[in-house]
Design an enzyme around this catalytic site. Structure first.
Site, mmCIF file in Angstrom:
data_model
loop_
_atom_site.group_PDB
_atom_site.id
_atom_site.type_symbol
_atom_site.label_atom_id
_atom_site.label_comp_id
_atom_site.label_asym_id
_atom_site.label_seq_id
_atom_site.Cartn_x
_atom_site.Cartn_y
_atom_site.Cartn_z
ATOM 1 N N LYS A 246 24.391 -6.380 -6.613
ATOM 2 C CA LYS A 246 25.772 -6.493 -7.117
ATOM 3 C C LYS A 246 26.762 -5.847 -6.150
ATOM 4 C CE LYS A 246 24.094 -6.051 -11.854
ATOM 5 N NZ LYS A 246 23.924 -5.038 -12.916
ATOM 6 N N ARG B 56 11.931 3.136 0.904
ATOM 7 C CA ARG B 56 11.713 2.221 2.035
ATOM 8 C C ARG B 56 12.909 1.278 2.081
ATOM 9 N NH1 ARG B 56 6.585 -1.071 3.829
ATOM 10 N NH2 ARG B 56 6.080 1.069 4.372
ATOM 11 N N ARG C 56 0.813 -1.236 0.000
ATOM 12 C CA ARG C 56 0.000 0.000 0.000
ATOM 13 C C ARG C 56 0.833 1.266 0.000
ATOM 14 N NH1 ARG C 56 -3.340 -2.488 2.644
ATOM 15 N NH2 ARG C 56 -1.803 -4.126 2.806
ATOM 16 N N THR C 57 1.938 1.289 0.703
ATOM 17 C CA THR C 57 2.713 2.539 0.730
ATOM 18 C C THR C 57 3.262 2.836 -0.662
ATOM 19 O OG1 THR C 57 3.309 2.123 3.028
ATOM 20 C CG2 THR C 57 4.589 3.774 1.879
ATOM 21 N N HIS D 82 8.192 6.133 10.061
ATOM 22 C CA HIS D 82 7.359 6.038 8.876
ATOM 23 C C HIS D 82 6.511 7.316 8.842
ATOM 24 C CE1 HIS D 82 5.183 4.509 5.620
ATOM 25 N NE2 HIS D 82 4.669 3.407 6.117
#
Lengths: 153, 305
Positions: free
Chosen positions: B82, B103, B53-54, B131
């Site tokens: 990598k 995030r 959802r975010t 958040h």
């Protein structure tokens, strides 16, 4: 020449850090680094009238600035700084706790970004301190921690 | 108030007026003002940890105001696999966009990203730390429901130790005249440094393990999921999971007017039967993610003043 002079050489020019908490001198050298411009003398567990025992460091021909000497506050808040020029003490400096500490402490949080990327250096904000402890907050993960010697890089 | 170029990293960085300004702009966006204001702007949506959802809400927010986005939805497909450092990734991507939402599983990742770019960084969740956009949409939802944040009794229930949403939310609520009730198992209590922060701000809070001790006094119950992935030891997870399940029977014993919030996704901590009650506002809360993130994206890119 007296015995005192043989123990830690007198310097004509440079920085003397005296009244260091016993055995912390090597830790302080770790932080400040050994400068390549002159002689560095370290005395450990000297007798002291004030505190019983003390350490002492003398940097010849090196003038440490206040930002550098304030880092000592983490290990030895009552140490004294004397700046020597032509055999005379030209500045007696007190140590003050810095508000921000860069690089020298590692974050105890294993999932802090500073412990997981080689190019993320540490930065701590000093939240509060007293005689017995210093509480810092990681600028990155925001967790607070008490500074203990194991956290010094 | 000028937000152009500002990073949105942690509630710690905000003044109350700034929070209020964002909420006001979110209202304006929800009323239909500022349409197309993000035209020509590009969002990099960098999700190094799974999110539905975010991420979708950021991407929808950008698109609905006329902007574009690109991003990483699966860290396995990015060059971090990598061995590229986060800072190098950010420095590179900064050249492709006007704003970055990130995030990341490591706490402090958003702050470290902001160190190396002039482009605004929006923290979309950093490990168990913060958040902030979730918090702003939580505040927006509360204000929408009650008209004001002041004078409310707010219960925070569930995982208060690892739940970053409750960490951010409690910091933000410290700007308002609220009473907080921390309801959690002993194992998942609010970390001491957040509790200390609230105390320093003069916020009154009560800690309890039993929701019925305080349920009649609450205006809002903010329920959080007990996240399996935060536990190293699965036995510990089993011990506490599901210990706070809100169903009609539990709801009946709480304040009749209580509003139930949840950052979602839920597992089984709120029973589906609660969805149809007037108490449930968690889907409205999730939908408010759009205007709030639109306002934030507009403000930090300078598209909304």
């Amino acid at each position: 020449m007296s015995d005192q002079h043989y123990r830690v050489f007198k310097i004509e020019n440079g920085t003397v850090i005296d009244h260091i908490v016993p055995t912390m001198a090597l830790k302080i050298i770790d932080i400040l680094g050994i400068r390549d411009k002159g002689l560095v003398s370290i005395g450990i567990n000297f007798d002291s009238g004030k505190t019983g025992k003390k350490d002492i460091i003398k940097f010849e021909n090196v003038y440490l600035d206040k930002t550098e000497t304030d880092l000592i506050a983490l290990f030895s808040p009552h140490a004294t700084i004397n700046i020597i020029k032509d055999n005379k003490v030209i500045e007696k400096r007190k140590i003050e706790m810095p508000s921000v500490i860069n690089s020298i402490i590692k974050c105890p949080n294993p999932t802090c970004v500073t412990n997981n990327y080689r190019d993320c250096d540490t930065k701590f904000i000093v939240e509060r301190f007293d005689e017995n402890s210093t509480i810092v907050r990681c600028y990155y993960c925001e967790k607070e921690t008490t500074v203990i010697s194991e956290l010094i890089k | 108030m000028n937000f152009k170029g500002k990073d949105i990293i942690s509630l710690r960085d905000f003044k109350k007026e700034e929070i209020e300004y964002i909420l006001q702009k979110a209202s304006e966006v929800k009323e239909g003002r500022h349409s197309n204001s993000l035209k020509g702007k590009v969002l990099a949506s960098l999700f190094f940890e799974p999110s539905t959802r975010t991420r979708l809400s950021f991407e929808a927010a950008m698109t609905l105001l006329g902007g574009n986005f690109f991003g990483i939805a699966d860290p396995q497909s990015s060059s971090t696999q990598k061995g590229e450092t986060l800072k190098d990734t950010i420095k590179t991507i900064s050249g492709y966009c006007d704003v970055i939402a990130i995030r990341h599983p490591f706490e402090g990742a958003a702050r470290a990203s902001a160190d190396v770019t002039e482009i605004p960084i929006i923290n979309a969740g950093d490990g168990s730390n913060q958040h902030p956009t979730q918090t702003l949409l939580d505040l927006y939802t509360i204000k929408e429901q009650f008209g004001s944040l002041d004078g409310l009794n707010i219960g925070l229930l569930g995982d208060l130790k690892y739940g970053r949403t409750v960490h951010s939310l409690s910091m933000a609520l410290s700007f308002y005249n609220v009473k907080l009730f921390m309801i959690s198992p002993e194992l998942l209590k609010m970390p001491i440094h957040y509790a200390q922060y609230l105390e320093n701000k003069g916020i009154k809070y009560t800690e309890t393990q039993n929701i019925f001790d305080v349920g009649q006094d609450l205006d809002i119950l903010y329920v959080t999921r007990i996240q399996r992935e935060r536990f190293g030891d699965l036995q510990e997870y089993e011990k506490v999971a599901g210990s706070y399940k809100i169903n009609l029977e539990v709801l009946d014993k709480l304040n009749k007017k209580i509003k139930i919030m949840h950052p979602l996704p839920r597992v089984d901590e709120i029973d589906d039967s609660v969805d149809k009650t007037d108490n449930a506002i968690y889907f409205e809360q999730a939908h408010n993610g759009i205007p709030v993130r639109q306002a934030i994206l507009g403000l930090v890119t300078g598209a909304i003043q």
